[in-house]
Design a protein around this motif. Structure first.
Motif, PDB file in Angstrom:
ATOM      1  N   MET A   1       0.820  -1.215   0.000  1.00  8.39           N
ATOM      2  CA  MET A   1       0.000   0.000   0.000  1.00  8.39           C
ATOM      3  C   MET A   1       0.857   1.271   0.000  1.00  8.39           C
ATOM      4  SD  MET A   1      -2.628  -1.959   0.191  1.00  8.39           S
ATOM      5  CE  MET A   1      -3.991  -0.815   0.253  1.00  8.39           C
ATOM      6  N   ALA A   2       2.013   1.204   0.681  1.00 10.41           N
ATOM      7  CA  ALA A   2       2.910   2.363   0.759  1.00 10.41           C
ATOM      8  C   ALA A   2       4.194   1.933   1.448  1.00 10.41           C
ATOM      9  CB  ALA A   2       2.270   3.516   1.533  1.00 10.41           C
ATOM     10  N   TYR A   3       5.271   2.697   1.218  1.00 11.99           N
ATOM     11  CA  TYR A   3       6.512   2.467   1.960  1.00 11.99           C
ATOM     12  C   TYR A   3       7.326   3.745   1.986  1.00 11.99           C
ATOM     13  CZ  TYR A   3       8.862   2.096  -2.580  1.00 11.99           C
ATOM     14  OH  TYR A   3       9.347   2.352  -3.839  1.00 11.99           O
ATOM     15  N   SER A   4       8.233   3.807   2.939  1.00 12.00           N
ATOM     16  CA  SER A   4       9.171   4.922   3.046  1.00 12.00           C
ATOM     17  C   SER A   4      10.459   4.409   3.664  1.00 12.00           C
ATOM     18  CB  SER A   4       8.595   6.037   3.919  1.00 12.00           C
ATOM     19  OG  SER A   4       9.591   7.013   4.212  1.00 12.00           O
ATOM     20  N   ASP A   5      11.579   4.897   3.188  1.00  9.54           N
ATOM     21  CA  ASP A   5      12.876   4.583   3.785  1.00  9.54           C
ATOM     22  C   ASP A   5      13.510   5.818   4.413  1.00  9.54           C
ATOM     23  OD1 ASP A   5      13.213   1.752   3.337  1.00  9.54           O
ATOM     24  OD2 ASP A   5      13.324   2.195   1.205  1.00  9.54           O
ATOM     25  N   ASP A   6      12.692   6.789   4.802  1.00  4.46           N
ATOM     26  CA  ASP A   6      13.198   7.991   5.455  1.00  4.46           C
ATOM     27  C   ASP A   6      13.869   7.624   6.779  1.00  4.46           C
ATOM     28  OD1 ASP A   6      12.180   9.458   3.396  1.00  4.46           O
ATOM     29  OD2 ASP A   6      10.441  10.212   4.521  1.00  4.46           O
ATOM     30  N   LYS A   7      15.000   8.226   7.053  1.00  3.61           N
ATOM     31  CA  LYS A   7      15.722   7.964   8.291  1.00  3.61           C
ATOM     32  C   LYS A   7      14.855   8.294   9.501  1.00  3.61           C
ATOM     33  CE  LYS A   7      19.698   6.505   6.776  1.00  3.61           C
ATOM     34  NZ  LYS A   7      20.102   5.105   7.012  1.00  3.61           N
ATOM     35  N   GLY A   8      14.817   7.369  10.431  1.00  4.03           N
ATOM     36  CA  GLY A   8      14.067   7.567  11.652  1.00  4.03           C
ATOM     37  C   GLY A   8      12.610   7.188  11.582  1.00  4.03           C
ATOM     38  N   SER A   9      12.095   6.995  10.374  1.00  2.00           N
ATOM     39  CA  SER A   9      10.660   6.681  10.259  1.00  2.00           C
ATOM     40  C   SER A   9      10.378   5.809   9.037  1.00  2.00           C
ATOM     41  CB  SER A   9       9.833   7.968  10.191  1.00  2.00           C
ATOM     42  OG  SER A   9      10.210   8.736   9.056  1.00  2.00           O
ATOM     43  N   ALA A  10      11.213   4.807   8.798  1.00  4.04           N
ATOM     44  CA  ALA A  10      11.001   3.924   7.662  1.00  4.04           C
ATOM     45  C   ALA A  10       9.861   2.956   7.976  1.00  4.04           C
ATOM     46  CB  ALA A  10      12.280   3.153   7.350  1.00  4.04           C
ATOM     47  N   TYR A  11       9.009   2.736   6.988  1.00  2.90           N
ATOM     48  CA  TYR A  11       7.868   1.852   7.194  1.00  2.90           C
ATOM     49  C   TYR A  11       7.463   1.176   5.889  1.00  2.90           C
ATOM     50  CZ  TYR A  11       5.317   5.806   5.174  1.00  2.90           C
ATOM     51  OH  TYR A  11       4.906   6.809   4.342  1.00  2.90           O
ATOM     52  N   LEU A  12       6.697   0.112   6.034  1.00  6.39           N
ATOM     53  CA  LEU A  12       6.090  -0.591   4.905  1.00  6.39           C
ATOM     54  C   LEU A  12       4.654  -0.917   5.296  1.00  6.39           C
ATOM     55  CD1 LEU A  12       6.371  -2.117   2.139  1.00  6.39           C
ATOM     56  CD2 LEU A  12       7.029  -4.119   3.478  1.00  6.39           C
ATOM     57  N   VAL A  13       3.711  -0.536   4.447  1.00  7.62           N
ATOM     58  CA  VAL A  13       2.297  -0.788   4.695  1.00  7.62           C
ATOM     59  C   VAL A  13       1.817  -1.868   3.728  1.00  7.62           C
ATOM     60  CG1 VAL A  13      -0.011   0.196   4.875  1.00  7.62           C
ATOM     61  CG2 VAL A  13       1.990   1.633   5.333  1.00  7.62           C
ATOM     62  N   LEU A  14       1.312  -2.971   4.287  1.00 10.41           N
ATOM     63  CA  LEU A  14       0.792  -4.083   3.495  1.00 10.41           C
ATOM     64  C   LEU A  14      -0.666  -4.330   3.867  1.00 10.41           C
ATOM     65  CD1 LEU A  14       3.742  -6.600   4.041  1.00 10.41           C
ATOM     66  CD2 LEU A  14       3.399  -5.132   2.040  1.00 10.41           C
ATOM     67  N   GLU A  15      -1.384  -4.959   2.954  1.00 10.70           N
ATOM     68  CA  GLU A  15      -2.720  -5.413   3.334  1.00 10.70           C
ATOM     69  C   GLU A  15      -2.592  -6.474   4.425  1.00 10.70           C
ATOM     70  OE1 GLU A  15      -4.997  -8.078   0.898  1.00 10.70           O
ATOM     71  OE2 GLU A  15      -3.272  -8.576  -0.361  1.00 10.70           O
ATOM     72  N   TRP A  16      -3.555  -6.530   5.306  1.00 10.61           N
ATOM     73  CA  TRP A  16      -3.588  -7.543   6.356  1.00 10.61           C
ATOM     74  C   TRP A  16      -4.079  -8.851   5.756  1.00 10.61           C
ATOM     75  CZ3 TRP A  16      -1.696  -8.184  11.056  1.00 10.61           C
ATOM     76  CH2 TRP A  16      -2.197  -9.214  11.856  1.00 10.61           C
ATOM     77  N   VAL A  17      -3.330  -9.934   5.980  1.00 11.96           N
ATOM     78  CA  VAL A  17      -3.688 -11.258   5.467  1.00 11.96           C
ATOM     79  C   VAL A  17      -3.964 -12.174   6.646  1.00 11.96           C
ATOM     80  CG1 VAL A  17      -2.878 -13.263   4.173  1.00 11.96           C
ATOM     81  CG2 VAL A  17      -2.287 -10.956   3.392  1.00 11.96           C
ATOM     82  N   GLU A  18      -5.132 -12.811   6.628  1.00  7.97           N
ATOM     83  CA  GLU A  18      -5.499 -13.673   7.746  1.00  7.97           C
ATOM     84  C   GLU A  18      -6.452 -14.756   7.271  1.00  7.97           C
ATOM     85  OE1 GLU A  18      -7.000 -13.142  12.374  1.00  7.97           O
ATOM     86  OE2 GLU A  18      -7.509 -11.620  10.889  1.00  7.97           O
ATOM     87  N   GLY A  19      -6.226 -15.965   7.712  1.00  8.44           N
ATOM     88  CA  GLY A  19      -7.106 -17.070   7.368  1.00  8.44           C
ATOM     89  C   GLY A  19      -6.705 -18.317   8.116  1.00  8.44           C
ATOM     90  N   SER A  20      -7.383 -19.409   7.822  1.00 10.69           N
ATOM     91  CA  SER A  20      -7.120 -20.684   8.477  1.00 10.69           C
ATOM     92  C   SER A  20      -6.671 -21.714   7.456  1.00 10.69           C
ATOM     93  CB  SER A  20      -8.379 -21.188   9.197  1.00 10.69           C
ATOM     94  OG  SER A  20      -8.770 -20.282  10.207  1.00 10.69           O
ATOM     95  N   LYS A  21      -5.681 -22.500   7.844  1.00 15.91           N
ATOM     96  CA  LYS A  21      -5.149 -23.533   6.967  1.00 15.91           C
ATOM     97  C   LYS A  21      -6.214 -24.603   6.700  1.00 15.91           C
ATOM     98  CE  LYS A  21      -0.924 -24.813   7.828  1.00 15.91           C
ATOM     99  NZ  LYS A  21       0.268 -25.511   8.387  1.00 15.91           N
ATOM    100  N   THR A  22      -6.262 -25.098   5.479  1.00 16.26           N
ATOM    101  CA  THR A  22      -7.129 -26.209   5.125  1.00 16.26           C
ATOM    102  C   THR A  22      -6.267 -27.424   4.779  1.00 16.26           C
ATOM    103  OG1 THR A  22      -7.178 -25.791   2.737  1.00 16.26           O
ATOM    104  CG2 THR A  22      -8.736 -24.543   4.110  1.00 16.26           C
ATOM    105  N   ALA A  23      -6.905 -28.530   4.488  1.00 16.53           N
ATOM    106  CA  ALA A  23      -6.176 -29.744   4.115  1.00 16.53           C
ATOM    107  C   ALA A  23      -5.410 -29.560   2.815  1.00 16.53           C
ATOM    108  CB  ALA A  23      -7.153 -30.920   3.989  1.00 16.53           C
ATOM    109  N   GLN A  24      -5.792 -28.564   2.020  1.00 20.23           N
ATOM    110  CA  GLN A  24      -5.145 -28.345   0.719  1.00 20.23           C
ATOM    111  C   GLN A  24      -4.076 -27.252   0.752  1.00 20.23           C
ATOM    112  OE1 GLN A  24      -8.768 -28.449   0.873  1.00 20.23           O
ATOM    113  NE2 GLN A  24      -8.443 -30.655   0.584  1.00 20.23           N
ATOM    114  N   THR A  25      -3.975 -26.521   1.852  1.00 13.38           N
ATOM    115  CA  THR A  25      -3.114 -25.332   1.862  1.00 13.38           C
ATOM    116  C   THR A  25      -1.672 -25.654   1.499  1.00 13.38           C
ATOM    117  OG1 THR A  25      -4.471 -24.141   3.470  1.00 13.38           O
ATOM    118  CG2 THR A  25      -2.166 -23.484   3.294  1.00 13.38           C
ATOM    119  N   GLU A  26      -1.070 -26.663   2.122  1.00 13.91           N
ATOM    120  CA  GLU A  26       0.353 -26.907   1.884  1.00 13.91           C
ATOM    121  C   GLU A  26       0.604 -27.517   0.515  1.00 13.91           C
ATOM    122  OE1 GLU A  26       2.896 -27.956   5.035  1.00 13.91           O
ATOM    123  OE2 GLU A  26       1.455 -27.407   6.575  1.00 13.91           O
ATOM    124  N   SER A  27      -0.358 -28.259  -0.021  1.00 18.90           N
ATOM    125  CA  SER A  27      -0.234 -28.718  -1.407  1.00 18.90           C
ATOM    126  C   SER A  27      -0.311 -27.534  -2.363  1.00 18.90           C
ATOM    127  CB  SER A  27      -1.330 -29.730  -1.736  1.00 18.90           C
ATOM    128  OG  SER A  27      -1.152 -30.923  -1.014  1.00 18.90           O
TER     129      SER A  27
END
Length: 288
Positions: A77-103
């Protein structure tokens, strides 16, 4: 910290006030936060002393992986490498593993590896953890792995005195003779570059995502060797991977050489607790 989060959200196009800000698990390098506003949920990483281009390069790696249309990654979503205030903004990812997830994970990593670039390496120097990782683009995988991976860690280890004596002698000999073992015709696959078991997670519907890349183009077996070094991947993962993209016949012979790079990185970051594993690989290839 609230000021940094509010700035990060504005740069992400969200002017609504955060309703929830909570510390989140996100490794030992950055401070990480779950942030929810009236508009969206976010994962925000903050590093007050980030190296130059630290989050820019992570964002670039995520974008390269996304271009393959194979494995899911969080939207940047956004990022900055400014000294003292570097950040990275990502979408939040959340869910539950299913029997197929690792395949699904194994199949989709294989699909990512089926995407190839024109040369090995990467146009930008990157990081593994916070260690600088010199890159460059090479026609030869052997040359790239020798000069930009193993030799760079050798230099780092000499400087901080973690690679001395017999260990240094063996590693220098192995580097000089590397083309005896490393395949010369490896395709420059799209690689995540830091695919340990903590760098994937599960989203909605059990869909696997990868995070925190240290992107490069290179031999896909280099990436697979690392997945086996510290665990975190199931038999379902490897079975699905091999069904999509069978391994080269001599993978087991070259696997310790590819794991050596990551063992050297851990030696140079965390110290002598990894020294024995490094020495074991060196003895396997160049003897006592």
């Amino acid at each position: 910290m609230n000021t940094v989060i509010e700035t990060a959200l504005r740069e992400a196009g969200d002017d609504t006030k955060p309703a929830t800000v909570k510390k989140s698990h996100g490794g030992s390098i950055n401070e990480s936060y779950f942030v929810e506003t009236g508009q969206q949920k976010y994962f925000i990483k903050y590093h007050p002393n980030a190296p130059e281009r630290f989050f820019e390069l992570e964002a670039k790696g995520l974008e390269r992986i996304k271009q393959t249309n194979s494995i899911s990654v969080p939207d940047v979503m956004a990022y900055s490498d400014d000294k003292g205030s570097a950040y990275l903004v990502l979408e939040w990812v959340e869910g539950s593993k299913t029997a197929q997830t690792e395949s699904m994970l194994g199949d989709r990593i294989a699909r990512m590896h089926q995407a190839v670039g024109e040369q090995h390496g990467f146009s930008d120097d990157t990081f593994i953890g916070v260690l600088p990782q010199p890159n460059g683009l090479f026609n030869s995988w052997v040359e790239y792995y020798r000069d930009r991976r193993l030799a760079a860690q050798l230099k780092q280890g000499i400087n901080q005195k973690s690679i001395t004596g017999k260990r240094r002698d063996r590693l220098e000999k192995l580097i000089n003779d590397l083309d005896k073992w490393i395949p010369i015709d490896a395709a420059p696959s799209y690689l995540h570059g830091d695919l340990w078991g903590g760098n994937w997670l599960v989203g909605a519907g059990g869909i696997p995502y990868v995070i925190d890349p240290s992107f490069l183009y290179g031999d896909r077996h280099f990436e697979l060797a690392f997945t086996e070094l510290f665990g975190g991947y199931s038999a379902d993962f490897y079975q699905a991977y091999k069904e999509r993209f069978p391994l080269m016949p001599d993978y087991e012979d070259v696997k310790p050489l590819y794991q050596l790079y990551y063992l050297l990185v851990h030696l140079n970051i965390f110290g002598e607790m990894y020294g024995g594993a490094v020495d074991s690989v060196l003895k396997q290839y160049v003897g006592k």
